[in-house]
Design a protein around this motif. Structure first.
Motif, short mmCIF file in Angstrom:
data_model
loop_
_atom_site.label_atom_id
_atom_site.label_comp_id
_atom_site.label_asym_id
_atom_site.label_seq_id
_atom_site.Cartn_x
_atom_site.Cartn_y
_atom_site.Cartn_z
N CYS A 153 3.94 1.46 -1.20
CA CYS A 153 4.54 1.52 -2.54
C CYS A 153 3.53 1.99 -3.58
N GLU A 154 2.27 1.67 -3.37
CA GLU A 154 1.22 2.13 -4.29
C GLU A 154 1.13 3.66 -4.27
N GLN B 40 4.03 4.92 -6.22
CA GLN B 40 3.76 4.76 -7.66
C GLN B 40 2.84 5.87 -8.17
N ARG C 122 -1.62 -6.67 -4.81
CA ARG C 122 -2.45 -6.95 -3.63
C ARG C 122 -3.60 -7.88 -3.98
N PRO D 74 1.63 -2.78 -11.04
CA PRO D 74 0.79 -1.94 -10.20
C PRO D 74 0.53 -2.63 -8.85
N MET D 75 0.72 -1.90 -7.77
CA MET D 75 0.57 -2.49 -6.44
C MET D 75 -0.85 -2.99 -6.21
N SER D 76 -1.83 -2.35 -6.81
CA SER D 76 -3.21 -2.84 -6.66
C SER D 76 -3.34 -4.22 -7.29
N ALA E 215 0.84 -1.21 0.00
CA ALA E 215 0.00 0.00 0.00
C ALA E 215 0.87 1.25 0.00
#
Length: 121
Positions: free
Chosen positions: A22-23, A26, A64, A59-61, A20
């Protein structure tokens, strides 16, 4: 623009919160006039995993969601509750659980962006 080197702490239980964070980084890098640019990344344990995901530009999303789909309903299977038997295994130098499911999950995640080795990052 600020050039930033990112150091990410370890701790397996912190992986999702690290993703989160890192998101958010980004999102800053993706702005039209980005205030920061990450030039180097270092991490330990879960921080190294988050750093590699960041370096791969996943993408971190997406990461996750991938972790949630891989482990959500099977957490108790992969990571059993503490028991006398588990503590006994620790005293004998044996691991508590297999890392194979996590390795497979990471391999599948990095395949999304054709990353197989550190050199690919």
């Amino acid at each position: 623009m600020q050039f930033v080197q990112l150091a990410i702490q370890g701790g397996g239980a912190k992986l999702i919160p690290l993703l989160a964070a890192c998101e958010a980084i980004q999102a800053l890098e993706a702005e039209d006039n980005p205030p920061i640019k990450i030039t180097r990344i270092a991490g330990t344990s879960a921080g190294a995993i988050a750093g590699c995901i960041f370096a791969a530009r996943i993408p971190m999303s997406t990461a996750r969601l991938h972790f949630r789909r891989s482990f959500e309903s099977r957490v108790s299977k992969y990571f059993p509750n503490p028991s006398y038997w588990n503590y006994y295994r620790l005293t004998r130098g044996q691991q508590l659980w297999s890392t194979d499911p996590l390795c497979q999950c990471l391999q599948d995640l990095f395949k999304l962006v054709d990353v197989v080795t550190f050199g690919d990052l």
